[in-house]
Motif scaffolding. Sequence first.
Motif, PDB file in Angstrom:
ATOM      1  N   LYS A 403      27.737  47.614  54.300  1.00 15.80           N
ATOM      2  CA  LYS A 403      28.227  48.766  55.064  1.00 15.80           C
ATOM      3  C   LYS A 403      28.411  48.407  56.538  1.00 15.80           C
ATOM      4  N   GLU A 404      27.461  47.656  57.091  1.00 13.57           N
ATOM      5  CA  GLU A 404      27.583  47.244  58.494  1.00 13.57           C
ATOM      6  C   GLU A 404      28.817  46.369  58.702  1.00 13.57           C
ATOM      7  N   LEU A 405      29.044  45.438  57.781  1.00 10.70           N
ATOM      8  CA  LEU A 405      30.192  44.547  57.923  1.00 10.70           C
ATOM      9  C   LEU A 405      31.509  45.291  57.740  1.00 10.70           C
ATOM     10  N   VAL A 406      31.543  46.225  56.800  1.00 15.36           N
ATOM     11  CA  VAL A 406      32.772  46.994  56.586  1.00 15.36           C
ATOM     12  C   VAL A 406      33.063  47.885  57.779  1.00 15.36           C
ATOM     13  N   ASP A 407      32.015  48.476  58.365  1.00 11.26           N
ATOM     14  CA  ASP A 407      32.221  49.312  59.557  1.00 11.26           C
ATOM     15  C   ASP A 407      32.757  48.485  60.725  1.00 11.26           C
ATOM     16  N   TYR A 408      32.248  47.263  60.858  1.00  6.52           N
ATOM     17  CA  TYR A 408      32.745  46.412  61.949  1.00  6.52           C
ATOM     18  C   TYR A 408      34.163  45.936  61.695  1.00  6.52           C
ATOM     19  N   LEU A 409      34.569  45.933  60.432  1.00  8.37           N
ATOM     20  CA  LEU A 409      35.909  45.475  60.085  1.00  8.37           C
ATOM     21  C   LEU A 409      36.984  46.329  60.750  1.00  8.37           C
ATOM     22  N   GLN A 410      36.664  47.572  61.072  1.00 10.52           N
ATOM     23  CA  GLN A 410      37.653  48.453  61.683  1.00 10.52           C
ATOM     24  C   GLN A 410      38.012  48.013  63.100  1.00 10.52           C
ATOM     25  N   VAL A 411      37.048  47.424  63.816  1.00 10.29           N
ATOM     26  CA  VAL A 411      37.271  47.069  65.228  1.00 10.29           C
ATOM     27  C   VAL A 411      37.281  45.564  65.457  1.00 10.29           C
ATOM     28  N   ALA A 412      37.182  44.767  64.403  1.00 12.49           N
ATOM     29  CA  ALA A 412      37.122  43.308  64.567  1.00 12.49           C
ATOM     30  C   ALA A 412      38.453  42.765  65.065  1.00 12.49           C
ATOM     31  N   ASP A 413      38.381  41.628  65.739  1.00 11.09           N
ATOM     32  CA  ASP A 413      39.597  40.965  66.210  1.00 11.09           C
ATOM     33  C   ASP A 413      40.425  40.496  65.019  1.00 11.09           C
ATOM     34  N   PRO A 414      41.747  40.513  65.147  1.00  8.74           N
ATOM     35  CA  PRO A 414      42.584  40.057  64.018  1.00  8.74           C
ATOM     36  C   PRO A 414      42.289  38.633  63.590  1.00  8.74           C
ATOM     37  N   ASP A 415      41.946  37.757  64.543  1.00  9.44           N
ATOM     38  CA  ASP A 415      41.656  36.370  64.187  1.00  9.44           C
ATOM     39  C   ASP A 415      40.384  36.237  63.357  1.00  9.44           C
ATOM     40  N   PHE A 416      39.486  37.194  63.501  1.00 10.71           N
ATOM     41  CA  PHE A 416      38.197  37.124  62.811  1.00 10.71           C
ATOM     42  C   PHE A 416      38.214  37.873  61.483  1.00 10.71           C
ATOM     43  N   LYS A 417      39.236  38.687  61.254  1.00 11.88           N
ATOM     44  CA  LYS A 417      39.247  39.525  60.064  1.00 11.88           C
ATOM     45  C   LYS A 417      39.352  38.720  58.777  1.00 11.88           C
TER      46      LYS A 417
END
Length: 782
Positions: A403-417
């Motif tokens: 859940k923490e990783l999925v929530d961060y996926l919304q604001v992560a940098d495109p290079d890191f996605k």
Amino acid sequence: MDTVEKIVEDFASDMALNPFSSGTRLRDMIRAIRACKTAAEERAVVRRECAAIRAAISGDGQDLRHRNMAKLMFIHMLGYPTHFGQMECLKLIAAAGYPEKRIGYLGLMLLLDERQEVLMLVTNSLKQDLNHSNQFIVGLALCALGNICSAEMARDLAPEVERLMRSRDANTKKKAALCSVRIVRKVPDLAENFMGLAASLLKEKHHGVLISAVQLCTELCKASKDALEYLRKNCIEGLVRILRDVSNSSYAPEYDVAGISDPFLHIRVLKLMRMLGQGDADCSDYMNDILAQVATKTESNKNAGNAILYECVETIMGIEATSGLRVLAINILGRFLSNRDNNIRYVALNILMRAITVDAQAVQRHRVTILECVKDADASIRKRALDLVYLLVNDTNVKPLTKELVDYLQVADPDFKEDLTAKICSIAEKFSQEKLWYLDQMFKVLSLAGNHVKDDVWHALIVVISNASELQGYSVRSLYTALQAYSEQGSLLRVAVWCIGEYGEMLVNNVGMLEAEGPITVTESDAVDAVELGLNRYSPDVTTRSMCLVALLKLSSRFPSMSERIKQIVSQNKENMVLELQQRSIEFGSIIQRHQSIRSSLLERMPVLDEAAYLVKRASATQATIPAYKPAAVTPGGLKLPNGVAKPAAAPLVDLLDLSSDDAPVTSAASATTAPSDFLQDLLGIGGTNLSTAGAPSSASTDILMDLLSMGSSPSQNGLPSPGLSSPALEKKPVSAAPQCQIVTLMPQELNPLLLHLKLWICSTVCHQVHPFLDLKILARQ
């Protein structure tokens, strides 16, 4: 002769006018070289100066030899060849004065290395200088020997170095110990000669001697197992005493670095203790107390203190330490993760990745801090923290971490996605305890970062949906809802389009509702709109558009009222420049418009995909370093495929077309051709003569279809009951009883490329022997 004399005269005049004669000082030459504006000017100055030095060497200028050698060393550092001055080094070393020897030894270390044969000529001079009464000359010889000695020189001069290690002078002992390090590296057999001397040097008070002795002990441990055992028995007590004295010592200006007494000695001793304690419980137990003292007393607000703490943690994790001491070390790493210095956080993450195999529970306590590092601005820290989080996941914490990783996926940098989505998908596949949770996480990932998901991920998702019959309705509704908000995500669109094509009636009729799921209102037109949107949005992507066309064709069977609209949408690609899309559009339009009687049986729902076989195939494809997966040989009938379908024997295309086999069965003209009004003849475009069909049943078109699909043959051929199958029976036939694909015989008039495509397509589609996601893919190109 005149030319030669002229050249000699010009050279003499240049030398007379040249300010860089052999008597020029070093600083003047450096000033002139730095004043050059181009590389050519610099080369000219260096060339003239080298010529002057050669002239001085040939003239045997004794007074300026050390000055010329100093200039040659500077020229050598600029990258110019100076081999002609090597013998001058030997002459300076053989001189009596200290200044000449100092320049000679310095030139020897710069201009020569152990591969030069000239070096053997200096062995006798080194031996004389090692026995010199002047300690400074002895120091010069030890420095030179420690830098460039070869194996032969090490064997010849090792006794002299051993004698000097017993000297009373601290500087001499320090340099002799460092020289011994070089000797042990070159000749490991001499390690036993230095074991006792190294252990005795650990009792000295001078820090320089102690650091040199610790370095020598470290090299001895690497060179010989006997030396390692000897030092374990005789040096542990001395190392603990050194570490305790240094940690508890008062302020000493000569050793203080940022308020910490001699951090260099700290680090050297900790490294040696790690080597001695590795795999030895007794040594590890003896050093536990001092390691705990260093870990608790060292300040972490200075870089020198952090360096000591880092080595202390490395030592604790490398020896047979107690569990409490390991927890203390991991807590230090947890403090490192809160440091603002990126380097400190990075090394902490590196050690934690190794520590998780030793004490995973202690690392789990810092899970929150590690998750914060995943959101760090530094890309290297993010990646390393993500790798560590992946190692932390287990059956108990998989849901909160995901859940923490999925929530961060919304604001992560495109290079890191891309890395983040790969880890989330891998975690969901590896630790999913129920399919509903797995599907929810995958739908979220596809919605937030569908363009960064690899193909094998959404392929695996489709396989799971195909096998979860009770969740197919929920899946198609969830995907349809997500598609309304995230239609720009390519992988989400592909999975949604596939599910809408397969389970469109479940979407419209709210079939298979779960308890926690709310009903949604979706009309047949809305479902077609969703597929049409994907068809128009992803015009450059042939795969996505092909899947959309297949989904529309299937919806024409699921929603008969939308057939006309679907036909118009499909026909828009009839003139497409991409042959794949053009062919699909023409063939699908023909099926929708002219062949409604076979459309329902042709567009049946896909059978359940073999999940185990897909996982094996995927694993063999992703392991690049492992040879490709080769299934074991099985006896006929021993291989079980899904839905009870026996795998037919593979036949080459020529056998399929029956073009080269004389004894293959050939159908008669009467059975191959029918009336022009027959729908199958019209579909295949067979333009033959109307032959007599006396004795044929009234439903000739159905019989021909059954014969084409290998369903209308005798019971002895296909194992079916003797009564013939009708078209309604075909529609009601369960998927598990899918027919076996057999050889289709083509008449010469049927060998038109498009007709061949259509016939192979019908055969392969009904037998479900096609790509699991593009089930109407044309299998042959002629």
